[in-house]
Design a protein around this motif. Structure first.
Motif, PDB file in Angstrom:
ATOM      1  N   HIS A 107      47.986  42.246  40.798  1.00 42.22           N
ATOM      2  CA  HIS A 107      47.808  42.681  41.526  1.00 42.22           C
ATOM      3  C   HIS A 107      46.539  42.363  41.414  1.00 42.22           C
ATOM      4  N   PRO A 108      45.581  42.524  43.122  1.00 45.95           N
ATOM      5  CA  PRO A 108      44.248  42.368  42.238  1.00 45.95           C
ATOM      6  C   PRO A 108      43.474  43.921  42.597  1.00 45.95           C
ATOM      7  N   ALA A 109      44.790  44.960  43.022  1.00 44.49           N
ATOM      8  CA  ALA A 109      43.531  46.389  42.514  1.00 44.49           C
ATOM      9  C   ALA A 109      42.590  46.453  43.544  1.00 44.49           C
ATOM     10  N   PRO A 110      42.757  47.964  44.102  1.00 45.43           N
ATOM     11  CA  PRO A 110      42.702  48.892  43.535  1.00 45.43           C
ATOM     12  C   PRO A 110      44.165  49.158  43.396  1.00 45.43           C
ATOM     13  N   VAL A 111      45.018  49.621  42.116  1.00 46.24           N
ATOM     14  CA  VAL A 111      46.441  50.136  42.483  1.00 46.24           C
ATOM     15  C   VAL A 111      46.698  51.420  42.698  1.00 46.24           C
ATOM     16  N   ILE A 157      28.916  38.424  50.287  1.00 47.78           N
ATOM     17  CA  ILE A 157      28.541  39.986  50.685  1.00 47.78           C
ATOM     18  C   ILE A 157      30.077  39.802  50.958  1.00 47.78           C
ATOM     19  N   ARG A 158      30.353  41.121  51.585  1.00 49.76           N
ATOM     20  CA  ARG A 158      31.533  41.858  51.825  1.00 49.76           C
ATOM     21  C   ARG A 158      30.794  42.759  53.134  1.00 49.76           C
ATOM     22  N   HIS A 159      32.409  42.226  54.113  1.00 45.51           N
ATOM     23  CA  HIS A 159      31.579  43.227  55.355  1.00 45.51           C
ATOM     24  C   HIS A 159      33.431  43.507  56.743  1.00 45.51           C
ATOM     25  N   GLU A 169      39.181  36.782  54.668  1.00 47.40           N
ATOM     26  CA  GLU A 169      39.908  35.815  52.736  1.00 47.40           C
ATOM     27  C   GLU A 169      38.905  36.472  51.891  1.00 47.40           C
ATOM     28  N   HIS A 170      39.066  36.082  50.903  1.00 44.96           N
ATOM     29  CA  HIS A 170      38.793  36.871  49.708  1.00 44.96           C
ATOM     30  C   HIS A 170      38.544  35.280  48.546  1.00 44.96           C
ATOM     31  N   PRO A 171      38.727  34.794  48.577  1.00 43.32           N
ATOM     32  CA  PRO A 171      37.768  33.618  47.517  1.00 43.32           C
ATOM     33  C   PRO A 171      37.452  33.385  46.236  1.00 43.32           C
ATOM     34  N   THR A 172      37.107  34.625  45.820  1.00 44.64           N
ATOM     35  CA  THR A 172      37.025  34.842  44.940  1.00 44.64           C
ATOM     36  C   THR A 172      37.659  35.629  43.743  1.00 44.64           C
ATOM     37  N   GLN A 173      38.268  36.348  44.822  1.00 42.59           N
ATOM     38  CA  GLN A 173      39.538  37.299  44.269  1.00 42.59           C
ATOM     39  C   GLN A 173      40.516  36.283  43.866  1.00 42.59           C
ATOM     40  N   SER A 174      40.846  35.160  45.027  1.00 42.92           N
ATOM     41  CA  SER A 174      41.655  34.107  45.078  1.00 42.92           C
ATOM     42  C   SER A 174      41.414  33.236  42.994  1.00 42.92           C
ATOM     43  N   PRO A 204      33.152  49.521  50.573  1.00 48.16           N
ATOM     44  CA  PRO A 204      33.506  49.711  49.402  1.00 48.16           C
ATOM     45  C   PRO A 204      34.281  48.967  48.710  1.00 48.16           C
ATOM     46  N   SER A 205      33.766  48.691  47.283  1.00 46.26           N
ATOM     47  CA  SER A 205      34.315  47.572  46.280  1.00 46.26           C
ATOM     48  C   SER A 205      33.264  48.478  45.304  1.00 46.26           C
ATOM     49  N   THR A 206      34.678  48.338  44.471  1.00 44.94           N
ATOM     50  CA  THR A 206      34.474  48.691  42.968  1.00 44.94           C
ATOM     51  C   THR A 206      34.509  47.088  41.063  1.00 44.94           C
ATOM     52  N   ARG A 207      35.353  46.364  41.224  1.00 44.20           N
ATOM     53  CA  ARG A 207      35.719  45.309  40.736  1.00 44.20           C
ATOM     54  C   ARG A 207      35.039  44.089  41.586  1.00 44.20           C
ATOM     55  N   THR A 208      34.665  44.128  42.593  1.00 42.33           N
ATOM     56  CA  THR A 208      34.063  42.316  43.183  1.00 42.33           C
ATOM     57  C   THR A 208      32.862  43.476  42.862  1.00 42.33           C
ATOM     58  N   LYS A 209      32.079  43.717  43.619  1.00 36.66           N
ATOM     59  CA  LYS A 209      30.647  44.888  43.213  1.00 36.66           C
ATOM     60  C   LYS A 209      30.256  44.448  41.666  1.00 36.66           C
TER      61      LYS A 209
END
Ligand code: CP
Length: 309
Positions: free
Chosen positions: A249-253, A98-100, A126-131, A46-51
């Motif tokens: 905070h990267p969220a979801p919070v 891709i998120r997996h 890792e979550h490099p685009t969030q970083s 699941p994803s809201t922000r990244t997707k």
């Protein structure tokens, strides 16, 4: 840069180039590409922000987005993730996001595919685009990384955001401390652990993390109120933050768990700014990958309306 799967091996120069490009896009926008390019967004978690911010970034760049839902795909017939990704490459996708849930899967795909792969979150990896959007937010606030103290606070053991930021902040020369419930510490990250009060009172950036309930295996439950009081950012603690210090905070919070509900949108909070920055950061990464991969050159922008934020 051929792929964007980890913050670990990016140099200070490469990170600063991407941050400055994203900052420029956030203030000036970017023209859409002139040629038709397809991008596949493969989200297996699941994803809201990244997707959605990838989708906005891709559409602002004029790309055709191939949306994918694993539950209605041939994954349900046993097709592998590699064969799924290879299929998108074969039918003309220029880029895969891709998120997996499997850690390291993006690195494995990147070794086998001829098109760029972007890691949108791999398990506890890792979550490099969030970083990168976190780094842009810090850069916009302080204009530098050296001399900035960042406290990463919360469920560090299960957090791919903590890992990517720990690697990148070291490269950029920031001072980093970690604060966590003892059984959620990750001793592979070579930073000191401090109490939540120490972290809050001495840092320029208090970066809170979501409790990753979906990755917990044992009986790690505390009541929300107990967790907030022992390990989270309460209103009383916020009063002890340094002048000019910010909350991220990267969220979801989980409002009222990692952070008091009343602080999520307070003056110090950059939580929704981080989300806005996600679009320009993802536009910058896509532009760099397509240019560096020879899929598009710097002149491949047309005279259509500038794809501003
Ligand atoms: N920060 C983040 O990755 O949020 P989503 O899970 O909603 O994409």
């Amino acid at each position: 840069m051929k792929h964007f799967v980890s913050m670990k091996n990016l140099s200070e120069h490469e990170l600063l180039q991407l941050i400055k490009l994203a900052d420029e896009i956030s203030s000036q926008g970017l023209q859409p590409f002139s040629e038709q390019l397809f991008v596949a967004n493969l989200f297996f978690e699941p994803s809201t922000r990244t997707k959605m911010s990838f989708t906005v970034a891709e559409r602002r760049l004029g790309m055709d987005v191939l949306d994918f839902a694993s539950e209605s795909s041939s994954i349900t017939k046993g097709e592998s993730v590699y064969d799924t990704a290879k299929t998108f490459e074969s039918i003309g996708a220029s880029l895969i996001v891709i998120r997996h849930p499997e850690t390291n899967i993006c690195t494995q795909l990147a070794e086998k595919l001829s098109i760029p792969v972007i890691n949108a979150g791999d398990g506890t990896g890792e979550h490099p685009t969030q970083s990168l959007l976190d780094l842009l937010t810090i850069y916009q606030e302080f204009g530098k990384f050296k001399g900035v103290k960042v406290a990463i606070v919360g469920d560090i053991k299960h957090s791919r955001v903590a890992r990517s930021n720990a690697y990148a902040l070291r490269t950029l020369g920031a001072e980093v401390v970690l604060s966590s419930k003892p059984d959620w510490q990750d001793d592979t990250l070579e930073y000191p652990y401090v109490s939540i009060d120490d972290a809050v009172e001495t840092s320029d950036v208090v970066m809170l993390l979501r409790i990753q309930h979906e990755r917990h295996t044992g009986n790690e439950q505390l009541t929300n109120q107990t967790y907030l009081e022992q390990y989270g950012l309460t209103q009383a603690r916020e009063k002890n933050m340094k002048p000019g210090a910010i909350i991220m905070h990267p969220a979801p919070v989980n409002r009222g768990v990692e952070i008091d509900d009343r602080l999520v949108e307070c003056n110090r909070s950059r939580i929704f700014k981080q989300m806005s920055n996600g679009v320009s950061v993802r536009m910058a990464i896509i532009k760099r990958l397509l240019e560096d991969g020879g899929i598009m050159n710097a002149n491949s922008f047309n005279e259509r309306e500038v794809a501003s934020r």
